[in-house]
Structures are given as structure tokens and as C-alpha cells.
Design a protein around this motif. Structure first.
Motif: not given
Length: 293
Positions: A77-78, A84, A124, A127
């Protein structure tokens, strides 16, 4: 043939409708695919080449790729890494052949050890939860994909085979230098061979990507996808397969408009069960064997 095509079209409508192309997670609401969405790819095994025939009887060469036990191992993740991505593992292997630190990585994800692990950048909204299984129905017949893998190694080769040189004249005046690359430098000044000169050397074994290959058929029972054309690598090679990124003839990046939207973030397992075993891409167009007036 007509009845087969009609059943395929019914399967496409039933299996790939807009309502069934979402992955339903218990922790999140279904996501919606957009042109800015970037789905994850898969790691397939190249099984060789064969051919399929369209409704006009035209032979189309295809490469068969099998998706073996693909699962999400880690979500990047960021907040943790600044971008991502999803870490995808392919093909189970024995625990005794895996080092303890790597085995702990798989145990943390709750999946079996994998032979090949690849990271795919995603948006995002694409995911997937850790442990999610990816199958052949992740792709839709008619869409386009990019395939990446190391090319076949050719060993040490001469300049003609490696770089396509024409060779020396094939006449009586040429003595034992018919396949020679010719001069490689200059005279006393500068008196050296410049870096980057095309000469004999190791050929192949380099990472290559073939872009915008059309998915002709998907077999959900054997987890096979048939892509039009050739794919780099030897048989049984691990191939990275993901949605195409270049523009194609149909005017869209990933697929023709009648194929969109794609299963997002991946195919719904319940929808996959309701699909026919094989889904074939529509070729359309006029009969190529009819002479035009």
C-alpha cells in the motif's frame, strides 16, 4: 457451428454481465471498473502453441497459457511502501525446498509456498485480499494482454545470427570469411573498438514483452487462456500476463467496447461457476472467402 456460436454468446452475456463482473469481498463493497483502473496480472505457464479456427474456417495460431494456483500473497500500500501493488505467487512447491525466512512469508499470508512470486502494480480500487485465488476467467475472450518472459537462450552466436548481418560476398575471392562480421575498428587513430559495437556474443535469455495479444479462448476447467500469436520463452516457462497498455486497432486500450467492462477486481467465483467451460472470442466481419465485386 451456428448453434455453438449462439451458446457461446449466451454464455458471454450470462457469465460476463456488468452485474457479475465484480469481486465481492466480505470486508468491502463491490468495486466498479473504469478506464483508469489497473487490475492485477497473473503468472501463467507456457504450454506450447496450437491453432483455433473462427466461424469462417480461418486458422489462427495461438499460444496456450495455464494459470496454476495463483494467489495473492501480500498487499503493498501507499502507507507502507509509497505505491500500491499486489504480490502474486504461482505453482505450489514443497516446504522442504523453501528457506525458513521465505517459508515464514508464505505462512504469514496463509498460503502454500510458491515457485514464482511476481509483483503487479494496481490502482487502490483493484486491491484484492490476501489469499484470493486468480483463475483463467480473470481475462475475457476478446480483450488484449501483454506477455513478459525471458527469451529463449541461443548461447554464443555470430554476428549474422545475432544481429542480422549480411555476411561477406559468397564468391571465389572470399576465403573462409563468408560469415565474418567484417571490420570492427579503425586505423591507428583511435586504434580501438568502440563500446557497443555489434559483434558475436551471447544471444537470447533477455526479458522481452509482446504487447496487445488477443485472448481468443478461455477454458475455466483447465485454467487455460489461448492468446493469438507467439509468446517469449520456452515451454513450461513462467509468463507474466496482464491487461494491455498500448492502443489497439479497436480504438481502446484493453478491449473492444463490446467486451467491457472487465471482471473487477477479478472474476466473481459464483459467476465463474455459472459460465460454460469454454468461452470463445467473437471474430465478426465478412466471409474472407467471398470474392468482392
Amino acid at each position: 457451428m451456428a448453434s455453438l456460436l449462439s451458446s457461446v454468446r449466451v454464455g458471454l452475456r450470462a457469465g460476463f454481465s456488468a452485474q457479475s463482473r465484480t469481486f465481492v469481498s466480505a470486508a468491502a463493497q463491490p468495486a466498479t471498473w473504469t478506464h483508469n483502473s489497473l487490475r492485477t496480472g497473473v503468472v501463467a505457464r507456457k504450454k506450447g502453441m496450437t491453432a483455433v479456427w473462427d466461424e469462417w474456417g480461418v486458422r489462427i495460431p495461438v499460444t496456450v497459457l495455464q494459470i496454476e494456483q495463483n494467489q495473492v500473497i501480500q498487499v503493498i500500500t501507499e502507507e507502507t511502501h509509497g505505491y500500491t501493488a499486489l504480490q502474486i505467487g504461482s505453482t505450489d512447491r514443497s516446504e522442504k525446498n523453501v528457506s525458513k525466512p521465505v517459508l515464514g512469508h508464505f505462512e504469514k499470508a496463509g498460503v502454500a509456498p510458491k515457485r514464482r512470486v511476481v509483483e503487479f502494480r494496481v490502482t487502490p480500487d483493484a486491491v484484492l485480499p490476501v489469499g484470493t485465488e486468480l483463475v483463467a476467467s480473470h481475462f475475457v475472450p476478446g480483450q488484449f494482454v501483454d506477455c513478459s518472459a525471458p527469451t529463449m537462450g541461443k548461447g554464443f552466436q555470430g554476428a549474422m545470427k545475432r544481429h542480422g548481418f549480411g555476411g561477406q560476398p559468397a564468391s571465389h575471392g572470399t576465403s573462409v570469411t563468408h560469415r565474418s562480421l567484417g571490420s570492427t575498428g579503425q586505423r591507428k587513430d583511435p586504434g580501438k573498438v568502440f563500446k557497443g559495437k555489434k559483434m558475436a556474443g551471447r544471444m537470447g535469455g533477455e526479458q522481452a514483452t509482446v504487447q496487445s495479444l488477443k485472448v481468443m479462448k478461455v477454458d475455466k476447467a483447465l485454467n487455460l487462456i489461448y492468446v493469438k500469436g507467439c509468446v517469449p520463452g520456452v515451454d513450461d516457462q513462467f509468463i507474466k500476463v496482464r491487461d494491455a497498455t498500448l492502443d489497439v486497432d479497436q480504438g481502446d486500450k484493453i478491449a473492444p467496447k463490446d467486451v467491457l467492462p472487465l471482471p473487477f477486481p477479478t472474476a466473481d467465483p459464483e459467476a465463474v461457476k455459472a459460465m460454460p467451460r469454454e468461452l470463445v472470442a467473437k471474430t465478426g466481419g465478412a466471409d474472407p472467402y467471398v470474392m468482392k465485386e
